[in-house]
Scaffold this active site. Structure first.
Site, PDB file in Angstrom:
ATOM      1  N   CYS A   1       0.337 -16.696  31.636  1.00  0.00           N
ATOM      2  CA  CYS A   1       1.480 -15.846  31.955  1.00  0.00           C
ATOM      3  C   CYS A   1       1.029 -14.806  33.117  1.00  0.00           C
ATOM      4  O   CYS A   1      -0.087 -14.241  32.774  1.00  0.00           O
ATOM      5  CB  CYS A   1       1.686 -14.994  30.714  1.00  0.00           C
ATOM      6  SG  CYS A   1       3.015 -13.750  31.213  1.00  0.00           S
TER       7      CYS A   1
ATOM      8  N   GLU B   1     -31.501 -33.478   2.575  1.00  0.00           N
ATOM      9  CA  GLU B   1     -30.881 -33.417   1.515  1.00  0.00           C
ATOM     10  C   GLU B   1     -29.542 -32.895   1.566  1.00  0.00           C
ATOM     11  O   GLU B   1     -29.069 -32.516   2.765  1.00  0.00           O
ATOM     12  CB  GLU B   1     -31.566 -31.957   0.917  1.00  0.00           C
ATOM     13  CG  GLU B   1     -31.627 -30.433   1.833  1.00  0.00           C
ATOM     14  CD  GLU B   1     -32.402 -29.323   1.353  1.00  0.00           C
ATOM     15  OE1 GLU B   1     -32.211 -29.245   0.153  1.00  0.00           O
ATOM     16  OE2 GLU B   1     -33.266 -28.973   2.081  1.00  0.00           O
TER      17      GLU B   1
ATOM     18  N   LYS C   1     -22.709 -34.434   9.696  1.00  0.00           N
ATOM     19  CA  LYS C   1     -21.552 -34.182   8.871  1.00  0.00           C
ATOM     20  C   LYS C   1     -20.828 -35.451   8.657  1.00  0.00           C
ATOM     21  O   LYS C   1     -20.964 -36.453   9.266  1.00  0.00           O
ATOM     22  CB  LYS C   1     -20.526 -33.435   9.784  1.00  0.00           C
ATOM     23  CG  LYS C   1     -21.275 -31.901  10.128  1.00  0.00           C
ATOM     24  CD  LYS C   1     -21.223 -31.104   8.900  1.00  0.00           C
ATOM     25  CE  LYS C   1     -21.376 -29.752   9.269  1.00  0.00           C
ATOM     26  NZ  LYS C   1     -20.279 -28.709   9.855  1.00  0.00           N
TER      27      LYS C   1
ATOM     28  N   ASP D   1       0.803  -1.184   0.137  1.00  0.00           N
ATOM     29  CA  ASP D   1      -0.088  -0.012   0.019  1.00  0.00           C
ATOM     30  C   ASP D   1       1.014   1.153  -0.081  1.00  0.00           C
ATOM     31  O   ASP D   1       0.554   2.360  -0.706  1.00  0.00           O
ATOM     32  CB  ASP D   1      -0.814   0.165   1.186  1.00  0.00           C
ATOM     33  CG  ASP D   1      -2.084  -1.141   1.053  1.00  0.00           C
ATOM     34  OD1 ASP D   1      -2.811  -1.237   2.073  1.00  0.00           O
ATOM     35  OD2 ASP D   1      -1.969  -1.671  -0.097  1.00  0.00           O
TER      36      ASP D   1
ATOM     37  N   CYS E   1       7.849 -12.809  28.073  1.00  0.00           N
ATOM     38  CA  CYS E   1       8.497 -11.807  28.985  1.00  0.00           C
ATOM     39  C   CYS E   1       8.948 -12.541  30.372  1.00  0.00           C
ATOM     40  O   CYS E   1       9.349 -12.056  31.223  1.00  0.00           O
ATOM     41  CB  CYS E   1       7.268 -11.115  29.571  1.00  0.00           C
ATOM     42  SG  CYS E   1       6.101 -11.857  30.504  1.00  0.00           S
TER      43      CYS E   1
ATOM     44  N   TYR F   1     -33.082 -23.878  -0.835  1.00  0.00           N
ATOM     45  CA  TYR F   1     -33.365 -24.866   0.114  1.00  0.00           C
ATOM     46  C   TYR F   1     -34.096 -24.190   1.302  1.00  0.00           C
ATOM     47  O   TYR F   1     -34.538 -25.029   2.287  1.00  0.00           O
ATOM     48  CB  TYR F   1     -32.050 -25.410   0.612  1.00  0.00           C
ATOM     49  CG  TYR F   1     -30.923 -24.546   1.316  1.00  0.00           C
ATOM     50  CD1 TYR F   1     -31.298 -24.027   2.454  1.00  0.00           C
ATOM     51  CD2 TYR F   1     -29.755 -24.309   0.391  1.00  0.00           C
ATOM     52  CE1 TYR F   1     -30.231 -23.232   2.925  1.00  0.00           C
ATOM     53  CE2 TYR F   1     -28.914 -23.805   1.092  1.00  0.00           C
ATOM     54  CZ  TYR F   1     -29.010 -22.922   2.311  1.00  0.00           C
ATOM     55  OH  TYR F   1     -28.094 -22.212   2.942  1.00  0.00           O
TER      56      TYR F   1
ATOM     57  N   ASP G   1     -21.516 -27.536  -0.130  1.00  0.00           N
ATOM     58  CA  ASP G   1     -20.288 -26.704   0.443  1.00  0.00           C
ATOM     59  C   ASP G   1     -20.070 -25.383  -0.357  1.00  0.00           C
ATOM     60  O   ASP G   1     -19.218 -25.464  -1.306  1.00  0.00           O
ATOM     61  CB  ASP G   1     -19.150 -27.609   0.612  1.00  0.00           C
ATOM     62  CG  ASP G   1     -17.984 -26.809   1.614  1.00  0.00           C
ATOM     63  OD1 ASP G   1     -18.512 -26.226   2.302  1.00  0.00           O
ATOM     64  OD2 ASP G   1     -16.943 -27.373   1.613  1.00  0.00           O
TER      65      ASP G   1
ATOM     66  N   LYS H   1     -25.943 -31.250   2.077  1.00  0.00           N
ATOM     67  CA  LYS H   1     -25.373 -29.765   2.481  1.00  0.00           C
ATOM     68  C   LYS H   1     -24.330 -29.452   1.459  1.00  0.00           C
ATOM     69  O   LYS H   1     -23.278 -29.952   1.643  1.00  0.00           O
ATOM     70  CB  LYS H   1     -25.004 -30.016   3.945  1.00  0.00           C
ATOM     71  CG  LYS H   1     -24.763 -28.769   4.401  1.00  0.00           C
ATOM     72  CD  LYS H   1     -24.359 -28.953   6.061  1.00  0.00           C
ATOM     73  CE  LYS H   1     -24.320 -27.399   6.765  1.00  0.00           C
ATOM     74  NZ  LYS H   1     -23.132 -26.555   6.462  1.00  0.00           N
TER      75      LYS H   1
ATOM     76  N   CYS I   1       3.730  -7.865  30.127  1.00  0.00           N
ATOM     77  CA  CYS I   1       4.396  -8.953  29.091  1.00  0.00           C
ATOM     78  C   CYS I   1       3.772  -8.238  27.757  1.00  0.00           C
ATOM     79  O   CYS I   1       2.694  -7.888  27.531  1.00  0.00           O
ATOM     80  CB  CYS I   1       3.478 -10.054  29.239  1.00  0.00           C
ATOM     81  SG  CYS I   1       3.401 -11.157  28.222  1.00  0.00           S
TER      82      CYS I   1
ATOM     83  N   CYS J   1       6.633 -17.583  30.810  1.00  0.00           N
ATOM     84  CA  CYS J   1       6.074 -17.124  29.537  1.00  0.00           C
ATOM     85  C   CYS J   1       7.310 -16.938  28.759  1.00  0.00           C
ATOM     86  O   CYS J   1       8.462 -16.142  28.964  1.00  0.00           O
ATOM     87  CB  CYS J   1       5.212 -15.834  30.000  1.00  0.00           C
ATOM     88  SG  CYS J   1       5.055 -14.811  28.331  1.00  0.00           S
TER      89      CYS J   1
ATOM     90  N   ASP K   1       0.669   4.119  -2.730  1.00  0.00           N
ATOM     91  CA  ASP K   1       0.803   5.610  -2.336  1.00  0.00           C
ATOM     92  C   ASP K   1       1.623   6.509  -2.788  1.00  0.00           C
ATOM     93  O   ASP K   1       1.401   7.502  -3.211  1.00  0.00           O
ATOM     94  CB  ASP K   1       0.322   5.632  -0.739  1.00  0.00           C
ATOM     95  CG  ASP K   1      -1.127   5.437  -0.249  1.00  0.00           C
ATOM     96  OD1 ASP K   1      -0.965   5.093   1.061  1.00  0.00           O
ATOM     97  OD2 ASP K   1      -1.714   5.330  -1.002  1.00  0.00           O
TER      98      ASP K   1
END
Length: 708
Positions: free
Chosen positions: A449, A131, A331, A48, A428, A243, A135, A133, A455, A425, A52
């Site tokens: 943490c 019916e 599914k 960008d 930190c 549907y 995708d 499904k 942190c 962590c 620009d």
DNA sequence: AACCCTCGAGGTCA
DNA sequence: CTCGAGGGTT
């Protein structure tokens, strides 16, 4: 090229007239090419900032040589087609999602649940439609007097994008309903998808044209529908299956199957594999059949949708949050693959949660290349005994999210050691702990943490959350920019965001244009976007603060409960002054329990949070009061109890209806109860209500009160 | 126990 | 945008 390179290094006012003319021609061509790549091919070739810079140079030369401005000058097109976006459309009836079933047992549960809710016996014929499904992506097409007037994507379910122009290029979709007497209003809902053959041909074409190929038909369909230029959409082979429906003035039938038949007669493709299942056996048989036929259908499906066929029953069943109780998606099992786990990364979230992520040797599963998968937490790694170097089975849950299913121990390299989850962590170095539930005493599964404000990972994530879409929603200030500003040490907390423009104006900070990734336009837009958010809704602000356990819903609940920022702050403060905290006040709110109340109270008791809040109060112009509840009815805000036998509806239905009207339904009578709806056989509750002087009414009286 | 909600992850396109 | 795990609330 070398000639123009020389020129581009030269300052605009140092150019000869002839050079300027050549340079403007070059810039016009180059910018137009970038525009096309960005807006039509979805494949930007430059950042960008570089883009620009090109535009800025063009403008500078134009201002030095005003008489040379070309008729096709890029500056004349600023903000024209390129920056245009799709207009938002609110769905008259929300587009919901579906509950999922993964086994025959889940399907039996579903059917039993429906029967229980409707109080049916095996003698009542409970037919379910089944019916495939598809995708693809769902869309809602609004027809008025039989004419297609508006088409929208699903979006978040309540608000989608206006894609009417693009939808109209799909040959499967009629612009006019094929009927002599069209309904006044009819919203057809269905799936936009791409056929396998068309997908293959499209990718071949893309490849030939040197354009990127699509990963799978679903993405190709989604990308095609979201083109800003509908002539591009027209060149993409999209198809449609109807549907369902949204807002309708009348229905051409009393069952799901009837309506779909009518839709077909009106000119819509309806899936030819629609069946009606009379019993569990039918349900299982159609599943087996479809699973077998799946590969030969010619389009992607990810399961089967079953719906209660009778529409009057659908109405009675109603909805649970965002899903209808009368439909479910069974599914198909997810596709799996094997690959090597090359490492485990630990990520730190906004709440400090340490989340392990599996780095995988890239492998194709279900049409996309997967290289990462979440491992959730320490226990999960232990449970599966995942080790670095292991060969693992992965799948895409719900065909979307990659997950590690299991480890193939036979393939484990010698010497692979169990993964040691860090106790500190990684960012930190603070200690990481498992929190203990205050009442049950159980340990949380996630390690957190304890670094808090020190942190960087947590602070940055919190800032990202603050500006995110459902919180403050500051456009032009996304994750990338937050990180940039953090790196430069300019934004450390939410207040800094609002002081950015002022500090630059006061020369306390260098102007944004001198920073990486910012041009004149993007800087101006950013400041405008920030200023726009100096007026912010109470719920958004509360959500944006990132208080533990306070997500969108709870933030809205708090906003609605207190109405205004002032009232809310007062409640937190007043409670604090009594030596305790706001805890007691908060737990008394329905929907807020001990854990959430404690989290909120702690947040407002913290000094550095107070500082930020004071800063925000100064920086913000207006914190808008919460809107009143959407529905206004005679029972809004009333507490209602149902007792005895109900004749026209089950108790659950009654509850759903009442809550939709803004009433609160409780199980027992107390002095807080406003109305007791008593059916035949009411006992102690009726007595108690009479004792307490609570208004008592019959089911019929109740129904007429709510206007049924 | 059912349901709701938060939280975090990954992929793709604009 | 979508999903899953797991905690919270009722």
């Amino acid at each position: 090229m070398s000639k123009s390179k020389d020129l581009s290094a030269k300052a605009p006012d140092k150019l000869t007239k002839k050079q300027a003319e050549a340079e403007l021609a070059r810039l016009a061509g180059e910018i137009a090419a970038h525009d096309k790549r960005y807006y039509q091919d979805d494949a930007p070739a430059v950042s960008d900032a570089d883009y620009d810079a090109l535009r800025q140079r063009n403008e500078a030369i134009e201002s030095a040589f005003p008489d040379l401005v070309r008729p096709d000058s890029p500056s004349g097109r600023v903000g024209a087609s390129p920056s245009e976006k799709f207009e938002k459309v609110r769905h008259a009836v929300p587009m919901l999602s579906l509950g999922n079933a993964f086994s025959d047992e889940d399907m039996a549960d579903f059917r039993a649940r429906v029967m229980r809710f409707l109080k049916l016996t095996e003698d009542d014929a409970l037919d379910l439609t089944a019916e495939p499904k598809i995708d693809g992506l769902s869309a809602s097409l609004r027809y008025e007097q039989g004419k297609l007037v508006l088409a929208a994507t699903r979006g978040d379910g309540s608000e989608g994008e206006n894609v009417t122009h693009n939808i109209k290029t799909i040959k499967d979709i009629p612009h006019k309903l094929k009927t002599k007497s069209p309904p006044k209003v009819f919203e057809v809902r269905g799936e936009v998808y791409m056929h396998h053959d068309d997908f293959a041909a499209l990718n071949k074409r893309q490849e030939k044209d040197g354009k990127p190929v699509f990963a799978n038909p679903r993405n190709a369909a989604a990308g095609s529908l979201r083109q800003l230029d509908s002539t591009v959409t027209a060149s993409r082979p999209l198809r449609f299956f109807a549907y369902a429906w949204g807002e309708v003035s009348e229905l051409p039938g009393s069952t799901q199957a009837d309506v779909l038949k009518a839709l077909k007669s009106w000119g819509f493709p309806v899936n030819e594999r629609l069946r009606v299942c009379k019993n569990l056996n039918d349900i299982e048989v159609i599943y087996g059949e479809l699973l077998e036929a799946r590969a030969d259908l010619g389009y992607d499906i990810d399961g089967i949708v079953y719906k209660v066929n009778r529409l009057d029953w659908q109405d009675r069943l109603g909805f649970v949050s965002r899903a209808p109780r009368w439909a479910i998606a069974r599914k198909f099992p997810a596709e799996q693959a094997q690959t090597v786990l090359e490492g485990i990364d630990i990520q730190v979230g906004r709440t400090g949660a340490l989340t392990p992520v599996a780095k995988l040797k890239p492998v194709t599963v279900g049409g996309v290349v997967v290289s990462n998968a979440t491992l959730h937490n320490e226990d999960e790694i232990k449970r599966k005994d995942v080790r670095v170097g292991d060969t693992v089975v992965i799948q895409r849950a719900g065909d979307v999210i990659p997950q590690v299913v299991s480890v193939i121990e036979k393939k484990r390299p010698k010497g692979a050691k169990p993964f040691k989850f860090p106790k500190k962590c990684p960012v930190c170095d603070s200690h990481a702990v498992r929190e203990v539930h205050p009442e049950t005493g159980r340990e949380d599964v996630v390690l957190r943490c304890t670094g808090g404000l020190i942190c960087p990972a947590q602070v940055i994530e919190r800032l990202k959350h603050f500006v995110s879409r459902n919180a403050l929603d500051i456009e032009g200030l996304g994750a990338k920019q937050v990180e940039l500003f953090w790196d430069k040490g300019v934004i450390k907390n939410p207040v800094d965001i609002f002081q950015l423009a002022g500090r630059i104006a006061a020369a306390d900070l260098p102007p944004l244009v001198e920073w990486d990734g910012f041009g004149k336009t993007s800087a101006r837009n950013l400041f405008a976007a920030i200023d726009e958010r100096r007026t912010i809704g109470l719920a958004r602000l509360l959500f944006g603060l990132g208080i533990r356990h306070v997500g969108e819903t709870t933030a809205r609940l708090l906003a609605r409960t207190y109405g205004s920022w002032v009232a809310f702050r007062k409640a937190m403060d007043a409670a604090g002054k009594k030596g305790g905290d706001a805890y007691d006040e908060l737990v008394s709110i329905d929907g807020i329990g001990p854990v959430v109340a404690a989290a909120i109270a702690e947040f407002f008791a913290e000094d550095h949070n107070e500082e930020v809040l004071a800063g925000l109060e100064a920086a913000l112009t207006t914190i808008e009061d919460a809107e009143a509840p959407a529905t206004e009815s005679p029972v809004t805000g009333k507490t209602v109890v149902f007792t005895g036998a109900l004749e026209n509806m089950t108790r659950d239905e009654a509850k759903v209806r009442a809550e939709a009207l803004g009433a609160k339904v409780s199980g027992s009578v107390s002095k807080k109860t406003d109305i007791l709806v008593a059916g035949p056989g009411a006992g102690s509750k009726l007595t108690k209500a009479k004792d307490l002087g609570v208004e008592v009414m019959t089911e019929d009286e109740w129904l007429s009160l709510i206007g049924d």
